[in-house]
Design a protein around this motif. Structure first.
Motif, mmCIF file in Angstrom:
data_model
loop_
_atom_site.group_PDB
_atom_site.id
_atom_site.type_symbol
_atom_site.label_atom_id
_atom_site.label_comp_id
_atom_site.label_asym_id
_atom_site.label_seq_id
_atom_site.Cartn_x
_atom_site.Cartn_y
_atom_site.Cartn_z
ATOM 1 N N ALA A 297 0.110 21.103 -0.385
ATOM 2 C CA ALA A 297 -0.140 20.333 0.765
ATOM 3 C C ALA A 297 0.034 18.634 0.167
ATOM 4 N N ARG A 298 1.137 18.279 0.939
ATOM 5 C CA ARG A 298 1.493 16.856 0.381
ATOM 6 C C ARG A 298 1.837 16.095 1.572
ATOM 7 N N GLY A 299 1.512 14.810 1.584
ATOM 8 C CA GLY A 299 1.549 13.757 2.603
ATOM 9 C C GLY A 299 0.822 14.206 3.817
ATOM 10 N N GLY A 300 1.505 14.421 4.933
ATOM 11 C CA GLY A 300 0.919 15.051 6.071
ATOM 12 C C GLY A 300 0.233 16.188 6.109
ATOM 13 N N GLY A 301 0.737 17.197 5.148
ATOM 14 C CA GLY A 301 -0.025 18.303 4.921
ATOM 15 C C GLY A 301 -1.387 17.982 4.295
ATOM 16 N N GLY B 266 -1.728 16.133 -2.452
ATOM 17 C CA GLY B 266 -1.634 14.766 -2.836
ATOM 18 C C GLY B 266 -1.049 13.921 -1.625
ATOM 19 N N GLN B 267 -1.316 12.733 -1.604
ATOM 20 C CA GLN B 267 -0.832 11.643 -0.637
ATOM 21 C C GLN B 267 0.288 11.009 -1.405
ATOM 22 N N ILE B 268 1.431 11.564 -1.129
ATOM 23 C CA ILE B 268 2.657 11.082 -2.044
ATOM 24 C C ILE B 268 3.603 9.877 -1.156
ATOM 25 N N GLU B 269 3.039 9.411 -0.283
ATOM 26 C CA GLU B 269 3.719 8.366 0.555
ATOM 27 C C GLU B 269 4.247 7.157 -0.235
ATOM 28 N N ALA B 270 3.461 6.818 -1.209
ATOM 29 C CA ALA B 270 3.817 5.561 -2.096
ATOM 30 C C ALA B 270 5.177 5.832 -2.700
ATOM 31 N N LEU B 271 5.629 7.005 -3.212
ATOM 32 C CA LEU B 271 6.676 7.322 -3.862
ATOM 33 C C LEU B 271 7.900 6.973 -2.534
ATOM 34 N N MET B 272 7.637 6.702 -1.532
ATOM 35 C CA MET B 272 8.534 6.283 -0.645
ATOM 36 C C MET B 272 8.545 4.730 -0.158
ATOM 37 N N GLY B 273 7.318 4.201 -0.455
ATOM 38 C CA GLY B 273 7.234 2.827 -0.318
ATOM 39 C C GLY B 273 6.265 2.776 0.854
ATOM 40 N N VAL C 1 1.010 10.086 16.653
ATOM 41 C CA VAL C 1 1.050 11.481 16.886
ATOM 42 C C VAL C 1 0.494 12.130 15.624
ATOM 43 N N PHE C 2 0.627 11.606 14.551
ATOM 44 C CA PHE C 2 0.020 12.119 13.259
ATOM 45 C C PHE C 2 -1.549 12.224 13.148
ATOM 46 N N GLN C 3 -1.787 10.657 13.723
ATOM 47 C CA GLN C 3 -3.331 10.889 13.489
ATOM 48 C C GLN C 3 -3.926 11.706 14.711
ATOM 49 N N ALA C 4 -3.284 11.758 15.932
ATOM 50 C CA ALA C 4 -3.681 12.497 17.083
ATOM 51 C C ALA C 4 -4.065 14.060 16.789
ATOM 52 N N LEU C 5 -3.047 14.583 15.823
ATOM 53 C CA LEU C 5 -3.111 15.816 15.386
ATOM 54 C C LEU C 5 -4.430 15.789 14.370
ATOM 55 N N GLY C 6 -4.611 14.936 13.409
ATOM 56 C CA GLY C 6 -5.860 15.128 12.671
ATOM 57 C C GLY C 6 -6.938 14.841 13.381
ATOM 58 N N PRO D 104 -0.205 6.423 3.781
ATOM 59 C CA PRO D 104 -0.499 7.775 4.562
ATOM 60 C C PRO D 104 -0.590 7.015 5.971
ATOM 61 N N GLY D 105 -0.048 7.597 7.182
ATOM 62 C CA GLY D 105 -0.218 6.969 8.530
ATOM 63 C C GLY D 105 -0.795 8.043 9.546
ATOM 64 N N GLY D 106 -1.398 9.256 8.905
ATOM 65 C CA GLY D 106 -2.058 10.198 9.708
ATOM 66 C C GLY D 106 -3.492 10.285 9.546
ATOM 67 N N GLY D 107 -4.173 9.204 9.198
ATOM 68 C CA GLY D 107 -5.481 9.444 9.039
ATOM 69 C C GLY D 107 -6.199 9.391 7.644
ATOM 70 N N GLY D 108 -5.082 9.819 6.749
ATOM 71 C CA GLY D 108 -5.337 10.139 5.443
ATOM 72 C C GLY D 108 -6.307 9.301 4.739
ATOM 73 N N THR D 109 -6.049 7.912 4.838
ATOM 74 C CA THR D 109 -6.660 7.107 3.946
ATOM 75 C C THR D 109 -8.249 7.035 4.407
#
Length: 283
Positions: free
Chosen positions: A115-119, A139-146, A92-97, A149-154
């Motif tokens: 604007a962080r992560g999905g933002g 920032g793409q902060i996802e690495a802090l949670m292990g 759903v995150f990729q679909a929005l992007g 990025p799953g919404g197309g960010g990479t």
């Protein structure tokens, strides 16, 4: 179209410009309700030829979109309605992007908070972004949670900042200020907070012919899909350009040839008797 129907979006329009203010307190998390309203709005506007530009900002001076609503991890069924009509392999995150990235109007983010992560992925999916000096952070902060990025960010990041800096952004999970984001190419410009010079740009875009923005943004998206002239492999991983978004309207034509072994057999975009040669799409 009833703009008052949205609970988390303040929507107004004037002279070809639709302004969308995100208002999901306390910190504008990207939750199911906000994603649903954004998808509904973008879908409703995509065939509206009276709209040339869509501008996003935030009602919260500190946050554009803080991050994805992490409580969704514990309620995966919350996505069922959003995921009902998605292609296999797209979340759903990729679909929005992808919906934002393929919007026929020019999409612009006025970033004056975090604007962080999905933002951050939402900002990067837009056509342009302008960041307020001293206030904006991204920032793409996802690495802090292990996680990654799953919404197309990479994919989007590589097209904006290049592979080496995309790796830095994702692996460091740092927050980047407006000036650094501009220097990296993540945003178009870092501007003084409250800057109104963008109004001239918006008015210029709004005054274009109805088919101008879809043709030019489509040509530029197509040109980067095969890595020409810049390394912009957003479509390599997502395959998102298949299906013909960014298609021209009002008498324009776009013919796309497949890429032979990642070759550069050109497509042709024609408008008003002039031709713009652009590379092929990945098949």
């Amino acid at each position: 179209m009833n703009h008052d129907a949205y609970a988390m979006l303040r929507v107004s329009r004037e002279d070809g410009i639709v302004r969308v203010t995100l208002d999901n307190p306390p910190v504008n998390v990207l939750n199911v309700a906000l994603m649903t309203e954004l998808r509904h709005l973008l879908t409703a506007l995509r065939d509206d030829e009276s709209v040339r530009v869509i501008v996003f900002d935030s009602a919260d001076p500190e946050f554009f979109i803080a991050h994805v609503d992490m409580t969704l991890v514990d309620t995966p069924d919350a996505f069922d309605e959003l995921a009902a009509d998605l292609p296999d392999g797209v979340n759903v995150f990729q679909a929005l992007g992808e919906l934002l990235r393929h919007q026929p109007q020019v999409t612009i983010v006025k970033l004056a908070g975090m604007a962080r992560g999905g933002g951050a992925e939402f900002v990067t999916a837009a056509d342009m972004a302008f960041a307020a000096i001293g206030r904006a952070g991204i920032g793409q902060i996802e690495a802090l949670m292990g996680i990654v990025p799953g919404g197309g960010g990479t994919q989007y990041l590589v097209g904006r900042v290049g592979r080496n800096r995309a790796l830095e952004v994702v692996l460091s999970a740092d927050l980047y200020d407006a000036e650094t984001a501009e220097r990296y190419g993540w945003v178009n410009r870092a501007v003084p907070a409250g800057e109104r010079d963008l109004e001239g740009l918006l008015r210029g875009l709004a005054g274009q012919e109805p088919d101008e923005a879809p043709v030019l943004t489509g040509a530029l998206s197509t040109a980067t899909a095969c890595g020409w002239p810049a390394a912009g492999p957003a479509s390599w991983a997502t395959g998102s350009y298949r299906g013909g978004r960014r298609t021209p309207t009002a008498g324009c034509s776009l013919q796309v040839a497949p890429c032979p072994a990642r070759g550069r057999q050109p497509a042709r975009t024609a408008r008003g008797g002039s031709h713009l040669r652009v590379p092929c799409l990945l098949s």
